[in-house]
Scaffold this motif. Structure first.
Motif, PDB file in Angstrom:
ATOM      1  N   SER A  11      40.887  33.724  -6.037  1.00 17.11           N
ATOM      2  CA  SER A  11      42.124  32.981  -6.195  1.00 17.11           C
ATOM      3  C   SER A  11      43.144  33.806  -6.960  1.00 17.11           C
ATOM      4  N   MET A  32      47.891  38.274  -2.289  1.00 16.79           N
ATOM      5  CA  MET A  32      48.346  37.034  -1.671  1.00 16.79           C
ATOM      6  C   MET A  32      49.843  37.046  -1.412  1.00 16.79           C
ATOM      7  N   ARG A  83      55.921  34.729   0.405  1.00 18.91           N
ATOM      8  CA  ARG A  83      55.528  36.116   0.193  1.00 18.91           C
ATOM      9  C   ARG A  83      56.769  37.004   0.082  1.00 18.91           C
ATOM     10  N   PHE A  89      53.843  30.003   3.305  1.00 19.58           N
ATOM     11  CA  PHE A  89      52.478  29.635   3.659  1.00 19.58           C
ATOM     12  C   PHE A  89      52.010  28.519   2.729  1.00 19.58           C
ATOM     13  N   ILE A  91      49.758  26.509   0.068  1.00 19.15           N
ATOM     14  CA  ILE A  91      48.878  26.884  -1.049  1.00 19.15           C
ATOM     15  C   ILE A  91      48.436  25.634  -1.792  1.00 19.15           C
ATOM     16  N   ASN A 111      45.331  28.969  -4.404  1.00 18.90           N
ATOM     17  CA  ASN A 111      44.458  29.253  -3.260  1.00 18.90           C
ATOM     18  C   ASN A 111      45.278  29.176  -1.968  1.00 18.90           C
ATOM     19  N   ASP A 112      45.100  30.188  -1.126  1.00 14.50           N
ATOM     20  CA  ASP A 112      45.803  30.250   0.154  1.00 14.50           C
ATOM     21  C   ASP A 112      45.149  29.263   1.128  1.00 14.50           C
ATOM     22  N   SER A 114      46.195  28.853   4.297  1.00  9.21           N
ATOM     23  CA  SER A 114      46.638  29.175   5.665  1.00  9.21           C
ATOM     24  C   SER A 114      45.542  28.918   6.698  1.00  9.21           C
TER      25      SER A 114
END
Length: 636
Positions: A11, A32, A83, A89, A91, A111-112, A114
């Motif tokens: 993470s 990330m 980004r 994205f 999260i 935490n992603d 996607s």
């Protein structure tokens, strides 16, 4: 130890001060968001956020510092990140607060999401796809639980079975079947199929909400969960009533066509026999006879006439009778028959008529139309021995593709319909399937020939129309005759029949071409009686050879269907090419003997068997004189 944990964490972990500036980031944060650590340190953390989070972030921190209000502190929630390349994205962000040397800091664990979002998108797509298929599939889709309760019922199922979704949900799956006694076998087959194959195909009778049954084809699939436990049963059902009806109609059509070919051949041969019988009786009439012999001769002649009428009916069924179509208004035909129908039906039958106005015109044989209505009226009378109502109605109708007639689908288009209905005893399904076959009758011996309806069938089909019949025992029968609309104007007939005596020969010689020896001899005798000389040939090939050798004749009188490799039509065609000044007259037992060349009527006169001496005399004299007049005009 703590630094090692931060460096190895999956993470993204970062720390910011109470002004929102980034104080530390771990390597996962760099991966990330796409920034290097030095690009993020001492920058406001909102650089990692898209709108509207970016604008709102500083207010959240300021309010918390001043009031202690916790909007995001200690609460994990799903938001958006941005980004370095500008891509946004999903999260999961968890924020906590801590103090160092009396100063307030905040940590964020990110935490992603996607991959989870992609999975959710796919789930949503699959759900939408299932919903679309479920809602718009033409087949009934029924999803039920392992204990047999219906869970889902698509629109096609509501249309086919008659239950709405609320009625069907929770109902027993077994209620959809028309034969409850067969359910144990179906359940057994389903259980066996789940062991060997996922799907069970079956043909079965299903039941609607109103209790009526219908034939269907189905596919039943058992769906298991990840633990191999049955979770749902998916049933797909298709109503095959129309398909079976069309298949039955096709079989009936083939049977009637085969019967028609056999009937036409028999009638053709019978016409040759009648020609011999009636022709020789005509010749005998000119001989001096006693009164008793004259009576015997008259009886024989009447029997021959009756036989000729019988063959006409058979040829009408076989669609090989020569019709005399004209442009007519069916209202006129039926109206002129009203008084005749009332006398035929008697006092116990009430006649009702209803005529569409205006009614489209049709091209049909008026005599056959009247005969058809009369035949149907007589059948209706016999089906109402205690009295009843006969209704005759005309309509303009527009038929769509796929509407089923007696033997096949009705062709789409504009039609005029004559409907003849009664409220008599009706017919069973077995009787209904055979009513148009020749010689089939349910009447007692001596009460019917079985040719009435078959004649109607042949006339309607030969007129490019179609016919339907609906009947139920104890309710009655309705016959609908459809004749195609005609846009021509009705013809005006001012011609009068000539009653002139039989014209005789003026020294001409006729070439007679006939393979049947008795018919040929009769024809020669008749021609001699009329004063003609004759030359006889038993085949078209023999006649062609005689003409090629220089045989001089005034006309050729030839049968159409003959053995030996040359039909009468082929002989006539050869004569037209090589001897164009020689007239040809054709004779036949029915109109399509000409091997498919129905246009023969337009080129050569055709005399249909059985014919009288006067008919033979008239056609010969007219043809020869017309040819002579044409020759004279060409010379002038």
């Amino acid at each position: 130890m703590l630094q090692a944990i931060l460096d190895s964490a999956v993470s993204a972990i970062l720390a910011i001060d109470d002004t929102g500036r980034i104080r530390s980031v771990n390597p996962a944060t760099e991966v990330m968001f796409g920034y290097r650590a030095d690009e993020m340190l001492n920058q406001n953390v909102k650089m990692l956020m898209p709108e509207p989070y970016r604008t709102e972030h500083d207010d959240y921190i300021g309010r918390h510092v001043k009031t202690g209000e916790k909007r995001i502190i200690g609460i994990g929630r799903e938001v958006k990140g941005q980004r370095k390349n500008g891509s946004i994205f999903p999260i999961h962000l968890a924020v906590s607060e801590f103090m160092v040397d009396g100063r307030r800091f905040f940590s964020g664990i990110i935490n992603d999401l996607s991959d989870r979002a992609k999975l959710q998108d796919e789930v949503d797509r699959q759900s939408r796809l299932f919903e679309t298929v479920f809602e718009h599939a033409p087949e009934a889709l029924v999803i039920s639980s392992p204990d047999g309760k219906i869970l889902l019922f698509n629109p096609a199922a509501t249309r086919i079975f008659g239950y709405d979704v609320a009625e069907a949900t929770g109902m027993a799956w077994s209620n959809l079947f028309g034969n409850p006694e067969g359910l144990p076998q179906i359940e057994f087959d389903i259980s066996r199929s789940s062991e060997r194959a996922p799907d069970l195909n079956l043909s079965v009778m299903l039941r609607r909400k109103d209790g009526s049954s219908f034939p269907a084809e189905g596919i039943i699939t058992q769906v298991a969960d990840q633990h191999a436990r049955l979770s749902v049963r998916v049933s797909v059902f298709r109503d095959v009533t129309e398909r079976l009806k069309n298949k039955e109609a096709a079989v009936k059509s083939q049977r009637l066509e085969a019967i028609g070919q056999l009937t036409g051949g028999i009638a053709h041969d019978f016409n040759n026999l009648l020609t011999i019988i009636s022709g020789n009786l005509e010749l005998l009439e000119e001989q001096p006879l006693s009164e008793q012999d004259r009576n015997l001769l008259d009886r024989a002649a009447r029997a021959a006439d009756s036989g000729a009428r019988l063959t006409k009916r058979l040829l009408t069924f076989a669609r090989r009778r020569h019709l005399a179509p004209a442009v007519i208004n069916l209202n006129d035909q039926v109206r002129t028959m009203t008084e005749l129908l009332r006398r035929t039906l008697g006092d116990m039958i009430e006649l009702r008529t209803q005529f569409a106005s205006p009614l489209w015109l049709v091209r049909a044989d008026a005599g056959e139309v009247e005969a058809a209505v009369l035949n149907l009226a007589i059948n209706a009378r016999d089906a109402m021995p205690e009295g009843g109502t006969l209704a005759v109605r005309t309509d303009n109708v527009v038929l769509q593709e796929g509407e089923t007639g007696l033997e096949d689908s009705l062709r789409a288009g504009d039609y005029v319909r004559i409907s003849v209905s009664d409220n008599g005893i009706g017919m069973s399904k077995d009787v209904l399937s055979r009513v148009f076959e020749p010689f089939f009758t349910t009447k007692p011996v001596g009460r019917g020939t079985g040719l009435g309806l078959s004649t109607i069938y042949g006339f309607i089909k030969q007129s490019n129309g179609n016919i339907t019949i609906n009947s139920e025992p104890g309710i009655g029968t309705t016959v609908n005759m459809y004749l195609p609309r005609c846009d021509e104007e009705a013809a005006q007939h001012d011609e009068t029949l000539s009653l002139a005596p039989e014209p005789h020969a003026n020294g001409e010689c006729i070439l007679v071409v006939e393979d049947n020896r008795d018919v040929r001899q009769l024809t020669v005798n008749r021609l001699k009686r009329l004063g003609y000389d004759t030359v006889e040939c038993a085949s078209g090939v023999e006649a062609k050879a005689a003409l090629e050798s220089g045989q001089q004749v005034s006309a050729v009188f030839t049968d159409i269907v003959m053995p030996g490799g040359m039909t009468g039509i082929e002989l006539a065609t050869w004569i037209s090419s090589h001897l164009p000044d020689l007239p040809v007259i054709l004779t036949t037992g029915f109109s399509d003997d000409a091997a498919g060349k129905s246009e023969a009527d337009a080129f050569w006169p055709i005399l249909r068997k059985p014919y009288t001496l006067k008919q033979l005399s008239n056609v010969l004299r007219t043809t020869i004189d017309k040819n002579a007049a044409r020759q004279a005009s060409l010379r002038d």
